[in-house]
Scaffold this motif. Structure first.
Motif, PDB file in Angstrom:
ATOM      1  N   ARG A 294       0.824  -1.202   0.000  1.00  0.00           N
ATOM      2  CA  ARG A 294       0.000   0.000   0.000  1.00  0.00           C
ATOM      3  C   ARG A 294       0.868   1.266   0.000  1.00  0.00           C
ATOM      4  O   ARG A 294       0.612   2.202  -0.761  1.00  0.00           O
ATOM      5  N   ALA A 295       1.885   1.288   0.836  1.00  0.00           N
ATOM      6  CA  ALA A 295       2.765   2.460   0.852  1.00  0.00           C
ATOM      7  C   ALA A 295       3.494   2.623  -0.476  1.00  0.00           C
ATOM      8  O   ALA A 295       3.613   3.745  -0.998  1.00  0.00           O
ATOM      9  N   THR A 296       3.973   1.526  -1.044  1.00  0.00           N
ATOM     10  CA  THR A 296       4.681   1.596  -2.322  1.00  0.00           C
ATOM     11  C   THR A 296       3.774   2.126  -3.427  1.00  0.00           C
ATOM     12  O   THR A 296       4.204   2.898  -4.290  1.00  0.00           O
ATOM     13  N   THR A 297       2.508   1.733  -3.399  1.00  0.00           N
ATOM     14  CA  THR A 297       1.561   2.194  -4.414  1.00  0.00           C
ATOM     15  C   THR A 297       1.410   3.704  -4.381  1.00  0.00           C
ATOM     16  O   THR A 297       1.489   4.384  -5.419  1.00  0.00           O
ATOM     17  N   PHE A 298       1.214   4.270  -3.187  1.00  0.00           N
ATOM     18  CA  PHE A 298       0.989   5.710  -3.085  1.00  0.00           C
ATOM     19  C   PHE A 298       2.282   6.514  -3.178  1.00  0.00           C
ATOM     20  O   PHE A 298       2.276   7.635  -3.698  1.00  0.00           O
TER      21      PHE A 298
END
Length: 451
Positions: A294-298
């Motif tokens: 999730r962090a990598t996506t944003f």
């Protein structure tokens, strides 16, 4: 004839340049009316017509141009009383002085400017240190915190912040990759200059060194010619389907196309480096996705997808208008914009023709270089727009709204005598795709300069 729009947010140089061009247009009109009046009253002679044309070709005033060029040079010259460094993008230095209490301006702003000018490569470029400080105190801590404690609200707000930063950051890096740095040439600062892009580039949607290899080592070598991977000449530039193909190919294949281009040109070292940095960045993103999807996506993936779209939208607008009579001319395959988003917030990116004429030209020198070559631009049938940015040029092209584009055109040279409809028709002609036969006939071996 449509009147020019003077936005109050234009930079000081842009306001000066646009008023200079408006003055040319007004003088050209007056000359035409004077010649017509003399003819109607029976006083017109060949010698008087010649005198009008020689003294006021395209309405240009040598005295006005000399004064404006001196003023622009003064803004860039630290030894001039007119000198003004750029400190922040939203306000010129004189506006900061007017808006802030004197004690704050004298003891905070001036102290910061003096300190910053010892760290940046050019005394005009205080803004680049301002932005670096901003990125390292907002983007980087926010990204780290998302990996430590993720929330969707924070992720959305972080991406919105990056969206706001990405344009200015990309054009700061545009200066960095052409000039091989933006900080002073001292050992510690050289190290920082070399290292910081590996931290900030992925946060802003760039893969490591891809901008350098694609833009400097490729695009400026080919100059929108047929071997340029981002060339527009094989596309109908007002076609939505052609635009989608253009963007889609870049999204899906640039990781392969660029190394293969270098291989075809016999530049195998560049091929290896371009492939290594692109694929290693993908590997890093994959590892981070496995760690925290999730962090990598944003933090990384959304900026990457948006940046690649933005680069292609921008390049489409920059090279949409190509004159079939001389498509390999920098004057006739790129454009100049006098607008707020491109020049106030993105380091004079609107002066794209000037940049192609001299890729090593410092961003603050584009307006004065344009004025110095204004008559050449006119003779070469260059295109100058105002009150519109590259994004909206692309949008209006895809809407086929040539009348709007014609209203935004600042007529120079023979364009001054065109009606609005004639200018719109000219712009439409310049967006036609080239056939392979035309490409063979009109393009030679291409440019071979390294930048």
């Amino acid at each position: 004839m449509e009147e020019l729009v003077f936005s109050p947010e234009l930079t000081i140089p842009d306001t000066l340049v646009l008023r200079n061009l408006a003055d040319d247009i007004a003088r050209h009109r007056q000359t035409k009316e004077s010649i017509k009046l003399e003819g109607d009253e029976g006083y017109l002679s060949a010698s008087s017509t010649s005198q009008h044309e020689s003294c006021t070709k395209y309405g240009i005033s040598a005295e006005r141009d000399a004064a404006d060029i001196d003023k622009l040079n003064g803004l860039n010259d630290p030894n001039s009383e007119d000198f003004e460094p750029t400190v922040i993008s939203s306000l010129d230095l004189r506006d900061l002085r007017a808006r802030l209490p004197a004690v704050v301006y004298d003891h905070v702003v001036q102290s910061y400017i003096t300190w910053a000018q010892g760290l940046v490569r050019h005394e005009t470029d205080v803004i680049m240190l301002t932005h670096l400080i901003m990125y390292f105190t907002t983007s980087l801590p926010s990204a780290v915190w998302l990996f430590y404690r993720f929330s969707y609200l924070h992720g959305v707000l972080h991406f919105a912040m990056q969206f706001w930063y990405m344009g200015a950051y990309t054009l700061m890096m545009h200066q960095h990759i052409h000039m091989r740095g933006i900080l002073a040439k001292r050992p510690l600062l050289r190290l920082l200059d070399a290292v910081f892009p590996y931290i900030t580039d992925p946060l802003m949607g760039h893969t490591w060194n891809s901008y350098f290899y694609h833009h400097v080592k490729h695009h400026h070598v080919e100059g929108n010619g047929p071997e340029d991977l981002s060339s527009t000449v094989r596309y109908q530039r007002d076609s939505v389907l052609h635009f989608l193909h253009y963007v889609g190919r870049f999204y899906l294949l640039i990781w392969l196309d660029l190394p293969l281009y270098f291989v075809r040109k016999g530049r195998t070292v560049n091929a290896a480096k371009a492939a290594f940095w692109e694929l290693s960045n993908y590997a890093a993103l994959y590892a981070l996705f496995r760690l925290n999807s999730r962090a990598t996506t944003f933090v990384f993936l959304c900026p990457l997808l948006l940046m690649r779209l933005g680069l292609m939208v921008g390049n489409w607008g920059q090279h949409a208008f190509v004159d079939a009579d001389e498509p390999d001319s920098d004057f006739r395959s790129s454009i100049t914009l006098i607008d707020v988003p491109s020049n106030r917030y993105c380091y004079n990116d609107g002066y794209h023709t000037s940049h192609h004429l001299n890729p090593l030209r410092h961003w603050r020198h584009h307006p004065v270089a344009f004025l110095k070559q204004k008559e050449v631009y006119a003779n070469e049938k260059a295109l100058v727009f105002h009150n519109i940015d590259y994004l909206m040029i692309t949008v209006k092209l895809l809407q086929k709204d040539y009348l709007h584009l014609a209203r935004c055109l600042v007529p120079i040279g023979d364009q001054m005598d065109m009606t609005l409809e004639e200018r719109a028709a000219m712009l439409r002609r310049h967006t036609r795709r080239f056939t392979e036969k035309e490409i063979r006939e009109k393009f030679g071996k291409g440019k071979s300069k390294e930048n």
